[in-house]
Enzyme design. Structure first.
Site, mmCIF file in Angstrom:
data_model
loop_
_atom_site.group_PDB
_atom_site.id
_atom_site.type_symbol
_atom_site.label_atom_id
_atom_site.label_comp_id
_atom_site.label_asym_id
_atom_site.label_seq_id
_atom_site.Cartn_x
_atom_site.Cartn_y
_atom_site.Cartn_z
ATOM 1 C CB SER A 130 -0.851 -0.018 1.280
ATOM 2 O OG SER A 130 -1.536 1.200 1.437
ATOM 3 C CE1 TYR A 143 -4.086 -1.907 5.157
ATOM 4 C CE2 TYR A 143 -3.514 0.354 4.572
ATOM 5 C CZ TYR A 143 -3.824 -0.950 4.190
ATOM 6 O OH TYR A 143 -3.862 -1.269 2.850
HETATM 7 P P1 NAP Z 1 -11.196 -6.093 -0.015
HETATM 8 O O1 NAP Z 1 -12.059 -5.681 -1.133
HETATM 9 O O2 NAP Z 1 -11.634 -5.781 1.386
HETATM 10 O O3 NAP Z 1 -10.888 -7.658 -0.131
HETATM 11 C C1 NAP Z 1 -10.136 -8.275 0.873
HETATM 12 C C2 NAP Z 1 -9.889 -9.705 0.485
HETATM 13 O O4 NAP Z 1 -9.107 -10.311 1.532
HETATM 14 C C3 NAP Z 1 -11.158 -10.514 0.342
HETATM 15 O O5 NAP Z 1 -11.044 -11.323 -0.809
HETATM 16 C C4 NAP Z 1 -11.172 -11.374 1.603
HETATM 17 O O6 NAP Z 1 -11.735 -12.634 1.363
HETATM 18 C C5 NAP Z 1 -9.688 -11.555 1.864
HETATM 19 N N1 NAP Z 1 -9.412 -11.894 3.268
HETATM 20 C C6 NAP Z 1 -9.400 -11.052 4.327
HETATM 21 N N2 NAP Z 1 -9.140 -11.751 5.450
HETATM 22 C C7 NAP Z 1 -8.975 -13.042 5.091
HETATM 23 C C8 NAP Z 1 -8.692 -14.249 5.799
HETATM 24 N N3 NAP Z 1 -8.534 -14.281 7.140
HETATM 25 N N4 NAP Z 1 -8.596 -15.408 5.099
HETATM 26 C C9 NAP Z 1 -8.777 -15.407 3.760
HETATM 27 N N5 NAP Z 1 -9.044 -14.304 3.032
HETATM 28 C C10 NAP Z 1 -9.145 -13.145 3.698
HETATM 29 O O7 NAP Z 1 -9.739 -5.457 -0.110
HETATM 30 P P2 NAP Z 1 -8.915 -4.869 -1.368
HETATM 31 O O8 NAP Z 1 -9.160 -3.418 -1.404
HETATM 32 O O9 NAP Z 1 -9.094 -5.703 -2.577
HETATM 33 O O10 NAP Z 1 -7.436 -5.066 -0.783
HETATM 34 C C11 NAP Z 1 -6.549 -6.073 -1.260
HETATM 35 C C12 NAP Z 1 -5.145 -5.742 -0.783
HETATM 36 O O11 NAP Z 1 -4.765 -4.462 -1.307
HETATM 37 C C13 NAP Z 1 -5.029 -5.605 0.746
HETATM 38 O O12 NAP Z 1 -3.801 -6.163 1.159
HETATM 39 C C14 NAP Z 1 -5.028 -4.102 0.964
HETATM 40 O O13 NAP Z 1 -4.348 -3.753 2.150
HETATM 41 C C15 NAP Z 1 -4.314 -3.621 -0.275
HETATM 42 N N6 NAP Z 1 -4.594 -2.226 -0.671
HETATM 43 C C16 NAP Z 1 -5.869 -1.810 -0.903
HETATM 44 C C17 NAP Z 1 -6.091 -0.479 -1.288
HETATM 45 C C18 NAP Z 1 -7.466 0.073 -1.529
HETATM 46 O O14 NAP Z 1 -7.600 1.311 -1.610
HETATM 47 N N7 NAP Z 1 -8.495 -0.745 -1.690
HETATM 48 C C19 NAP Z 1 -4.995 0.389 -1.453
HETATM 49 C C20 NAP Z 1 -3.714 -0.081 -1.209
HETATM 50 C C21 NAP Z 1 -3.530 -1.399 -0.838
HETATM 51 P P3 NAP Z 1 -13.211 -13.061 1.890
HETATM 52 O O15 NAP Z 1 -14.074 -11.851 1.854
HETATM 53 O O16 NAP Z 1 -13.616 -14.119 0.916
HETATM 54 O O17 NAP Z 1 -12.970 -13.564 3.261
#
Ligand code: NAP
Length: 227
Positions: A130, A143
């Site tokens: 991130s 975070y």
């Molecule tokens: P998201 O839409 O909230 O999706 C999170 C994913 O993580 C879901 O598929 C969820 O699966 C899975 N997950 C969470 N806890 C889990 C566990 N205990 N076991 C298995 N799966 C688990 O998040 P996103 O925005 O796509 O984020 C993905 C990555 O990008 C993260 O590492 C986040 O920190 C990073 N990121 C995001 C952003 C942003 O603005 N969105 C920016 C920078 C970095 P289930 O729902 O099926 O459990």
């Protein structure tokens, strides 16, 4: 089809992980990680070269069982993550634990269990980090600290495993239009305007660039910002 390289993408049920699975599927067999089995079934129906890999990554016995039959892995993308924000005054031990558990400990343990398979394939590990893993801002402590730790993990893994032929890339996206970002903006009390944020497939393109880099090249860190 069975000759295609194998990729495991965590967090593939939605958001950035789902987009990464879409980007990799034409050139890889893809295991779709997540806990939401209905969402994983939907993703698998969209992607014929994929299959669900349902496991709660913080249940390490379940993770051990789920990796037992993987003896060769070309790509491991860690996209599963949580974002529990709060000031130092607000965030309690449980908030710090949840961020570190999923964003760091899970990443380290899943990688460790799959190292023999990654070495066998001279594979590639991609950690979705991130902007918060590069710059720590007020209100983002638990975070940001977990993402700084995830970056250190990736740097150490690269130093240790590059001699074994394994490549390691940290991808640092800015705000991206996913459910996680909706929850963050709701917590900040702001208006959610998706056009202000990166599209998940734009982040997935960076992952694809790292994974498909020519063998002499190692894309170690990629920063992707919304324009
Ligand atoms: P998201 O839409 O909230 O999706 C999170 C994913 O993580 C879901 O598929 C969820 O699966 C899975 N997950 C969470 N806890 C889990 C566990 N205990 N076991 C298995 N799966 C688990 O998040 P996103 O925005 O796509 O984020 C993905 C990555 O990008 C993260 O590492 C986040 O920190 C990073 N990121 C995001 C952003 C942003 O603005 N969105 C920016 C920078 C970095 P289930 O729902 O099926 O459990």
């Amino acid at each position: 089809m069975t000759d295609l390289p194998l990729a495991l993408v965590t967090g593939a049920s939605r958001g950035i992980g789902a987009a990464v699975a879409h980007a990799l599927e034409p050139s890889h067999r893809v295991l779709l990680g997540g806990r939401d089995t209905a969402a994983l079934a939907e993703r698998a129906a969209e992607l014929p070269g994929s299959r669900p890999w349902p496991v709660d990554l913080s249940d390490f016995d379940a993770v051990r069982a789920a990796v037992a039959d993987i003896d060769r892995l070309d790509v491991l993308v860690h996209s599963a993550g949580v974002a529990e924000l709060g000031t130092v005054e607000e965030a309690g031990a449980e908030d710090w634990r949840r961020n570190f558990e999923v964003n760091v400990v899970v990443v380290a343990e899943l990688t460790r269990l799959l190292l023999p398979a990654l070495r066998a394939a001279k594979g590639h590990v991609v950690v979705i980090n991130s902007g918060a893993g590069l710059t720590a801002r007020a209100g983002w402590g638990p975070y940001a600290a977990s993402k700084f730790a995830a970056r250190a993990f990736a740097d150490v893994l690269r130093a240790e495993e590059e001699p074994n032929g394994v490549r390691v890339t940290s991808v640092h996206p800015g705000r991206t239009d996913t459910e996680m970002q909706r929850a963050i903006v709701a917590g900040e009390g702001g208006e959610y305007r998706p056009e202000k944020y990166l599209r998940p497939d734009s982040v997935a393109m960076a992952v694809l660039a790292a994974v498909s880099a020519s063998p002499d090249a190692h894309l170690t860190e990629l920063i992707v910002r919304p324009r």
